[in-house]
Design a protein around this motif. Structure first.
Motif, short mmCIF file in Angstrom:
data_model
loop_
_atom_site.label_atom_id
_atom_site.label_comp_id
_atom_site.label_asym_id
_atom_site.label_seq_id
_atom_site.Cartn_x
_atom_site.Cartn_y
_atom_site.Cartn_z
N ILE A 62 24.16 13.35 -53.10
CA ILE A 62 22.69 13.37 -53.11
C ILE A 62 22.14 13.80 -51.75
CG2 ILE A 62 20.66 11.85 -53.24
CD1 ILE A 62 22.12 10.36 -55.50
N GLU A 63 22.75 13.31 -50.68
CA GLU A 63 22.30 13.71 -49.34
C GLU A 63 22.52 15.20 -49.11
OE1 GLU A 63 24.41 11.10 -46.70
OE2 GLU A 63 23.04 9.43 -47.05
N VAL A 65 22.51 17.57 -51.42
CA VAL A 65 21.50 18.27 -52.21
C VAL A 65 20.13 18.15 -51.53
CG1 VAL A 65 20.24 18.25 -54.41
CG2 VAL A 65 22.74 18.09 -54.38
N SER A 66 19.83 16.98 -51.04
CA SER A 66 18.55 16.76 -50.35
C SER A 66 18.44 17.66 -49.12
CB SER A 66 18.42 15.30 -49.95
OG SER A 66 17.27 15.09 -49.19
N ASN A 67 19.52 17.75 -48.33
CA ASN A 67 19.50 18.61 -47.15
C ASN A 67 19.37 20.08 -47.55
OD1 ASN A 67 19.65 16.63 -45.17
ND2 ASN A 67 21.87 16.53 -45.27
N ALA A 68 20.02 20.47 -48.62
CA ALA A 68 19.91 21.86 -49.09
C ALA A 68 18.48 22.17 -49.51
CB ALA A 68 20.87 22.11 -50.24
N ILE A 69 17.83 21.22 -50.18
CA ILE A 69 16.44 21.42 -50.59
C ILE A 69 15.53 21.51 -49.37
CG2 ILE A 69 14.48 20.28 -51.74
CD1 ILE A 69 16.51 19.30 -53.84
N LEU A 125 13.91 34.83 -37.13
CA LEU A 125 14.47 35.14 -38.45
C LEU A 125 15.94 35.53 -38.35
CD1 LEU A 125 11.60 37.04 -40.29
CD2 LEU A 125 12.50 34.77 -40.76
N ASP A 126 16.29 36.30 -37.33
CA ASP A 126 17.70 36.66 -37.13
C ASP A 126 18.55 35.43 -36.86
OD1 ASP A 126 17.16 39.34 -37.53
OD2 ASP A 126 17.01 39.80 -35.38
N PHE A 127 18.02 34.51 -36.04
CA PHE A 127 18.74 33.28 -35.73
C PHE A 127 18.93 32.44 -36.99
CE2 PHE A 127 18.65 28.78 -34.33
CZ PHE A 127 19.85 28.78 -33.63
N ILE A 128 17.90 32.35 -37.79
CA ILE A 128 17.97 31.57 -39.03
C ILE A 128 18.99 32.20 -39.98
CG2 ILE A 128 16.67 30.97 -41.11
CD1 ILE A 128 14.27 30.61 -39.14
N ASN A 129 18.98 33.51 -40.07
CA ASN A 129 19.97 34.20 -40.90
C ASN A 129 21.38 33.88 -40.43
OD1 ASN A 129 21.00 35.90 -42.87
ND2 ASN A 129 20.88 37.68 -41.53
N GLN A 130 21.57 33.85 -39.13
CA GLN A 130 22.88 33.53 -38.56
C GLN A 130 23.27 32.09 -38.89
OE1 GLN A 130 23.03 33.99 -34.33
NE2 GLN A 130 25.24 33.74 -34.23
N ILE A 131 22.32 31.17 -38.79
CA ILE A 131 22.60 29.76 -39.09
C ILE A 131 23.02 29.59 -40.54
CG2 ILE A 131 21.48 27.52 -39.46
CD1 ILE A 131 19.91 27.97 -36.94
N LEU A 132 22.30 30.25 -41.43
CA LEU A 132 22.55 30.06 -42.86
C LEU A 132 23.79 30.79 -43.37
CD1 LEU A 132 18.91 30.21 -44.24
CD2 LEU A 132 20.34 28.20 -43.91
N THR A 140 26.40 20.55 -39.26
CA THR A 140 26.32 19.79 -40.51
C THR A 140 25.03 20.21 -41.21
OG1 THR A 140 25.09 17.96 -39.51
CG2 THR A 140 27.51 17.82 -39.46
N ASP A 141 24.90 19.81 -42.46
CA ASP A 141 23.69 20.14 -43.21
C ASP A 141 22.46 19.51 -42.57
OD1 ASP A 141 24.99 21.73 -45.04
OD2 ASP A 141 25.24 20.13 -46.51
#
Length: 189
Positions: A62-63, A65-69, A125-132, A140-141
Motif C-alpha cells: 500500500i505504501e 502504491v501510495s508513493n507511486a500515486i 524536467l530533465d532532472f525529473i526524467n532522470q529520476i524517474l 527509495t520511492d
C-alpha cells in the motif's frame, strides 16, 4: 513448538514435585487436556505470526502504491506548471516585446529574464526524467516522491514569478501609454 510444550510440561511437573509432600498424584485427564490446550495455543500463535507477516507485506504494498500515486500527481502538476510557463512566454512575452512602449534596451533584459526561467524549468524536467527513468540514483520511492514534490513547489514558484513579471511589464506598458497620451494631448488654452 513441541519442544517448547514438552519443556513447559516438565517444568510444571518438576515444580509440583519439589513442593509436594509425599507421593505425587497425577490426574491424567487434566494433563492430557492441558497438553491439548498448549498445542492449540501454539497453532494459534503460529497463525497469528503468519497473519502479522501478511499484513506487514500488504502495508508495504500500500505504501508503494501510495508513493507511486504521489509521484504521478507531482509529475502531472509539474507538466501543468511548465505548460503555463510556455503559454505565458509564447503569448504574453510576444505581446510585451511587440509593444511600442518597451524600449530597445529593455527588450534584451525582458527576454533574458523570461529565458532564464524557461531554462531552469527545462533543467528541472530533465532532472525529473532522470529520476524517474534511471535506477542509478538509488532512491527509495519515498525519497523520489519528496524530490518530485520539491520540484513541483519550485515550478509553482516559477509560474508565480513569471506571472508577476508579466503583470509588472504590463503595468509599465500601461503607465507609458497613459504618459504618452498625457504628453501628446492638445492644449486649448
Amino acid at each position: 513448538m513441541k519442544k517448547v510444550i514438552l519443556s513447559l510440561v516438565l517444568i510444571v511437573f518438576m515444580s509440583s514435585q519439589s513442593m509436594a509432600q509425599g507421593m505425587p498424584v497425577y490426574d491424567n485427564v487434566n494433563f492430557i487436556s492441558f497438553a491439548k490446550q498448549l498445542l492449540e495455543a501454539g497453532k494459534q500463535t503460529s497463525n497469528i505470526i503468519k497473519t502479522v507477516k501478511f499484513l506487514k507485506k500488504q502495508k508495504e504494498n500500500i505504501e508503494k502504491v501510495s508513493n507511486a500515486i504521489k509521484q504521478l500527481k507531482a509529475v502531472e502538476q509539474l507538466i501543468s506548471n511548465n505548460k503555463k510557463l510556455y503559454n505565458v512566454v509564447q503569448d504574453d512575452l510576444r505581446e510585451i516585446l511587440n509593444s511600442p512602449y518597451i524600449k530597445a534596451d529593455e527588450v534584451n533584459r525582458v527576454n533574458e529574464s523570461f529565458s532564464a526561467i524557461l531554462e531552469n524549468s527545462t533543467k528541472d524536467l530533465d532532472f525529473i526524467n532522470q529520476i524517474l527513468s534511471s535506477d542509478n540514483l538509488k532512491m527509495t520511492d519515498a525519497e523520489r516522491a519528496k524530490v518530485l514534490k520539491d520540484k513541483e513547489i519550485q515550478s509553482q514558484e516559477m509560474v508565480a514569478e513569471i506571472t508577476k513579471k508579466t503583470e509588472r511589464y504590463r503595468e509599465i506598458i500601461s503607465f507609458r501609454r497613459m504618459q504618452d497620451k498625457v504628453n501628446t494631448r492638445e492644449t486649448n488654452y
